[in-house]
Design a protein around this motif. Structure first.
Motif, short mmCIF file in Angstrom:
data_model
loop_
_atom_site.label_atom_id
_atom_site.label_comp_id
_atom_site.label_asym_id
_atom_site.label_seq_id
_atom_site.Cartn_x
_atom_site.Cartn_y
_atom_site.Cartn_z
N LYS A 377 -15.43 -6.62 3.51
CA LYS A 377 -14.31 -6.76 2.58
C LYS A 377 -13.00 -6.23 3.15
O LYS A 377 -11.93 -6.49 2.60
N SER A 378 -13.08 -5.49 4.26
CA SER A 378 -11.86 -4.90 4.82
C SER A 378 -10.98 -5.93 5.53
O SER A 378 -9.86 -5.60 5.94
N VAL A 379 -11.47 -7.17 5.70
CA VAL A 379 -10.66 -8.16 6.41
C VAL A 379 -9.35 -8.44 5.65
O VAL A 379 -8.30 -8.65 6.28
N PHE A 380 -9.41 -8.40 4.33
CA PHE A 380 -8.19 -8.63 3.56
C PHE A 380 -7.20 -7.48 3.75
O PHE A 380 -6.00 -7.70 3.92
N LEU A 383 -5.66 -7.84 7.21
CA LEU A 383 -4.71 -8.94 7.31
C LEU A 383 -3.42 -8.61 6.57
O LEU A 383 -2.32 -8.89 7.06
N VAL A 384 -3.54 -8.02 5.38
CA VAL A 384 -2.35 -7.63 4.63
C VAL A 384 -1.54 -6.61 5.42
O VAL A 384 -0.30 -6.67 5.48
N THR A 385 -2.24 -5.67 6.06
CA THR A 385 -1.55 -4.66 6.88
C THR A 385 -0.80 -5.31 8.03
O THR A 385 0.36 -4.98 8.30
N THR A 386 -1.44 -6.24 8.71
CA THR A 386 -0.80 -6.91 9.84
C THR A 386 0.42 -7.71 9.39
O THR A 386 1.46 -7.69 10.04
N LEU A 387 0.29 -8.42 8.26
CA LEU A 387 1.42 -9.21 7.77
C LEU A 387 2.58 -8.32 7.34
O LEU A 387 3.75 -8.65 7.59
N CYS A 388 2.29 -7.20 6.73
CA CYS A 388 3.37 -6.27 6.32
C CYS A 388 4.07 -5.71 7.55
O CYS A 388 5.30 -5.57 7.56
N ARG A 389 3.32 -5.38 8.57
CA ARG A 389 3.93 -4.85 9.79
C ARG A 389 4.80 -5.91 10.47
O ARG A 389 5.82 -5.58 11.09
N ALA A 390 4.38 -7.16 10.34
CA ALA A 390 5.16 -8.25 10.94
C ALA A 390 6.34 -8.65 10.07
O ALA A 390 7.15 -9.49 10.47
N GLY A 391 6.45 -8.07 8.88
CA GLY A 391 7.57 -8.39 7.99
C GLY A 391 7.36 -9.62 7.12
O GLY A 391 8.27 -10.03 6.40
N HIS A 400 -3.15 -11.28 -0.56
CA HIS A 400 -3.62 -10.34 -1.60
C HIS A 400 -4.08 -11.11 -2.83
O HIS A 400 -5.13 -10.78 -3.41
N ARG A 401 -3.33 -12.11 -3.24
CA ARG A 401 -3.72 -12.89 -4.42
C ARG A 401 -5.02 -13.64 -4.17
O ARG A 401 -5.87 -13.74 -5.05
N LYS A 402 -5.17 -14.18 -2.96
CA LYS A 402 -6.39 -14.92 -2.65
C LYS A 402 -7.61 -14.00 -2.62
O LYS A 402 -8.71 -14.41 -3.02
N SER A 403 -7.41 -12.76 -2.15
CA SER A 403 -8.55 -11.85 -2.05
C SER A 403 -9.14 -11.56 -3.43
O SER A 403 -10.35 -11.34 -3.55
N GLY A 404 -8.32 -11.56 -4.46
CA GLY A 404 -8.81 -11.30 -5.80
C GLY A 404 -9.58 -12.47 -6.41
O GLY A 404 -10.22 -12.30 -7.45
N ASP A 412 -9.63 -3.59 -2.22
CA ASP A 412 -9.55 -2.21 -1.74
C ASP A 412 -8.26 -1.56 -2.25
O ASP A 412 -7.18 -2.15 -2.19
N LEU A 413 -8.39 -0.31 -2.73
CA LEU A 413 -7.22 0.41 -3.22
C LEU A 413 -6.17 0.57 -2.11
O LEU A 413 -4.97 0.54 -2.36
N ARG A 414 -6.65 0.76 -0.88
CA ARG A 414 -5.72 0.91 0.24
C ARG A 414 -4.89 -0.35 0.44
O ARG A 414 -3.75 -0.28 0.91
#
Length: 740
Positions: A377-380, A383-391, A400-404, A412-414
């Protein structure tokens, strides 16, 4: 004569009661054991099970399902056993096996064992070999190993039933899964004594059990004994050995076993190749793994999804994402089934590489289309972390919406934390608040399994809410964090500032109280905002309390803040409270804003709080802040506060303060006017003793008053003092000497 109605102890069901009803009537007078007492609901259920309504069709169901329903819903009592016997006076093997299988299917191996014991101990059932072959593996799979062992070694012989190899092998394998290989070996060595011949089935079970714990030397000995005993290894034997040696990273032994297969006439299958592939990948030798992968086609073995998954996972772990993507593409081209494990192997590489996020997003869409839920489940989150770092904040929100939307995926709360932090950093505060609303609505934050959010995740959104009129929402959010043990100074101070700005100082004061109780340091700005908030609400007393709290926390209020509080208290008629603020200000060596200090002192004198006022004057002088005593004395005289003026003048004279002679004259004149002869006499003596000059006419008038009022002694003393200190110079510009 009136007819007497008999009250029956049980409802009359019918003229021909059912067996269960007859049993209830017959046993109504019997004493029921305490352990067998049932609730009304259970009694009702029993009646429903046993007595069908005469006019309602009853749904027929297999008897074993009825019994299974009964033992699952009710505690095991003698009455339950009686109910089972009423449904089936004799228990045959199909019925017992059905109940045992049904209980195991619902995860209740304990009920299966309890029913089995009841069946052969109290219901006359005689077990068959098939009964133990069914029950022992069930108990073993549920880690009820001691019970399974007792059935195998004690109960079966009591019924003259010899254990079979398959049942024993199941228990050996269970000991291996439970990481108790020594018990597995004991059972294996016990087989000849039990008269059970060993075949590849039991050898395979014990080999896997000991290799689970990395005991490859013992595995070699057992394998050699297998060959010596003339037991031919099968494909499963070699697969187990290759797996175990790979687990121990003994690749030479694994390759040797792979080569021995052909020598013993055993052809490797796809599982064999996949096991060897996995061993090489585990050892970190991707080159050797690739050779085995390529050899499969030449050996006539069709590579399946497991083969590709192992290689993809190895390439991703080694940072060779391009090769992994190539194999993933090849799977699609060749029609190899894509499974959850395929995406679990590939996604970490795509998610951690900013250049592959587009492919990662496509892979997630692919998973959604195939209705595959990722096991990792940590793949989301990654990926969200990588996209945020890339702006790419919009892309991160989309992922995030798709993961739900994936089944059985608890976001994940993180992931919420990373997303809120990234959105706030990108000034997308509205989106960050929407993510926060979703987080609070789902209750993920309070889950015991959820980690604690990082301060960098929650502080920006709390600050935004507090700065934009939503402090209540921010506080609700932060109180949930507090339940997880968060005590963040920045968040607390933001809440105080937010409540203060929104004109709710009481809520801010409550936050301050929590901080003080937990020993969390505060910011002076937060205190100042709280004080000003109380002042804006025209609550100067609360403002003073907030100001005291500020000083208790070690913060020094600004001169303007001191003045604001004193002015508000003074205007509200709370002069003594303002005086206490003045005292605190002077003790903190804040000497600005003396105009309000003069007003406070004058009002204290006017209201008769002379001792307090004189104490404040003394404090000011001791801290190098001399008040204008001339102005105070003149003002008191003008307002007919003669005795207060006289006390202040005496205080000034006793301490040799620099006060103008004309001021003392003014006080004396007021005393003369009010016919305060003795106070005037006392004050005049002090002035003359210090070499001061006063109006002669006033002195003469005082002498006459003393004589006329019978104070002749005081008149003589004053006369001598006046003669000894006759003025030799003009009194223009003179002041009473300070050091006489």
């Amino acid at each position: 004569m009136a007819r007497r109605h008999l009250r029956l102890p049980f409802p009359l069901l019918s003229r021909n009661p059912t067996p269960l009803a007859r049993h209830a009537l017959c046993t109504s007078t019997l004493e029921t054991p305490a352990a067998a007492v049932e609730t009304p609901e259970q009694a009702t259920e029993e009646a429903v099970e046993g007595a069908a309504a005469p006019n309602l069709p009853r749904r027929e169901e297999p008897l074993h399902e009825t019994i299974l329903h009964m033992i699952r819903r009710r505690p095991w009592t003698t009455r339950l056993e009686t109910s089972i016997r009423l449904h089936s006076p004799s228990l045959d093997a199909p019925l017992v096996h059905g109940v045992i299988s049904g209980a195991a299917a619902t995860g209740r191996a304990d009920l299966a064992l309890q029913f089995f014991r009841f069946a052969y101990r109290r219901a006359g059932f005689r077990p068959e070999p098939a009964t133990f072959a069914l029950l022992v593996p069930i108990l073993a799979s549920r880690r009820m190993l001691n019970h399974a062992r007792c059935l195998l070694l004690d109960t079966m012989p009591s019924f003259s039933i010899a254990p079979d190899e398959a049942t024993l092998a199941a228990l050996i394998a269970a000991y291996g899964k439970a990481a108790i290989p020594q018990e597995a070996v004991k059972l294996f060595r016990m087989m000849p004594d039990l008269g059970i011949p060993r075949t590849a089935l039991s050898y395979n079970a014990v080999l896997k059990a000991i290799l689970c714990r990395g005991r490859e030397a013992m595995a070699r000995r057992i394998y050699n004994a297998m060959i010596a005993d003339g037991v031919a290894p099968d494909v499963s034997t070699y697969n187990t050995l290759i797996w175990g040696f790979g687990l121990c990273k003994k690749m030479e032994s694994a390759v040797r076993v792979f080569g021995d297969m052909k020598g013993h006439g055993v052809t490797p299958d796809v599982t064999t190749y996949n096991t060897l592939l996995n061993a090489w990948v585990r050892a970190g030798d991707l080159e050797s793994a690739r050779k085995v992968f390529d050899e499969m086609t030449g050996a006539g073995i069709e590579r399946n999804s497991v083969s590709y998954n192992v290689m993809i996972r190895g390439y991703v772990a080694s940072g060779k994402v391009e090769e992994a993507v190539g194999l993933f593409t090849e799977m699609g081209e060749k029609g190899v089934r894509l499974s959850e494990k395929t995406f679990a192997a590939l996604m970490p590489g795509l998610c951690d590489d900013q250049g592959k996020v587009a492919e990662a997003q496509k892979a997630i869409d692919n998973m959604a289309e195939r209705r595959l839920t990722p096991k990792d489940k940590s793949v989301f989150l990654r990926l969200v972390t990588t996209l945020c770092r890339a702006g790419d904040l919009d892309g991160a929100l989309e992922v995030h919406r798709k993961s739900g939307k994936f089944k059985h995926v608890l976001v994940d709360l993180r992931q919420y934390g990373v997303l809120m932090e990234g959105l706030c950093a990108g000034r997308k505060f509205d989106s960050a608040v929407e993510v926060l609303d979703e987080l609070m609505e789902k209750g993920t934050l309070l889950s015991p399994k959820s980690p604690v959010l990082e301060a960098s995740a929650y502080n920006p959104v709390i600050e935004h809410l507090c700065n934009n009129g939503s402090t209540n929402k921010a506080e609700t959010f932060f109180r949930q964090l507090m339940k997880k043990g968060v005590d963040d100074k920045v968040a607390f101070n933001n809440l105080i500032r937010g409540h203060a700005k929104e004109g709710v100082p009481e809520a801010a004061q409550e936050i301050l109280t929590i901080m003080a109780r937990r020993g969390i340091p505060t910011d002076p700005e937060s205190h100042a905002l709280l004080v000003n908030s109380f002042l804006k609400k025209n609550e100067p007393a609360d403002a003073k309390i907030a100001l005291d709290s500020m000083m208790e926390q070690g913060h020094l209020p600004s001169p303007s803040l001191f003045k604001s509080v004193m002015v508000a208290l003074f205007n509200d008629g709370r002069v003594q409270t303002a005086s206490r603020v003045l005292k605190s200000m002077i003790e903190k060596r804040v000497t600005e804003n003396m105009d309000i200090a003069h007003k406070i002192l004058e009002t204290l004198f006017m209201r008769g709080h002379v001792e307090e006022a004189i104490g404040r004057v003394n404090l000011m002088v001791e801290n190098g802040c001399m008040p204008d005593l001339d102005k105070l004395l003149v003002g008191l005289c003008e307002n007919d506060r003669v005795m207060e003026a006289q006390k202040l003048a005496d205080f000034a004279l006793d301490r040799d303060f620099d006060v103008g002679f004309s001021t003392y004259d003014r006080v004396l004149e007021a005393l003369y006017t009010e016919e305060k002869t003795l106070p005037a006499y006392s004050m005049l003596c002090k002035i003359k003793n210090k070499g001061g000059v006063v109006d002669q006419k006033g002195c003469d008038a005082l002498l006459e008053s003393l004589k006329s009022e019978g104070y002749s002694k005081q008149a003589d003393i004053l006369s001598r003092i006046l003669m000894e200190n006759a003025p030799s110079t003009s009194k223009k510009g003179k002041r009473v000497a300070m050091g006489a």
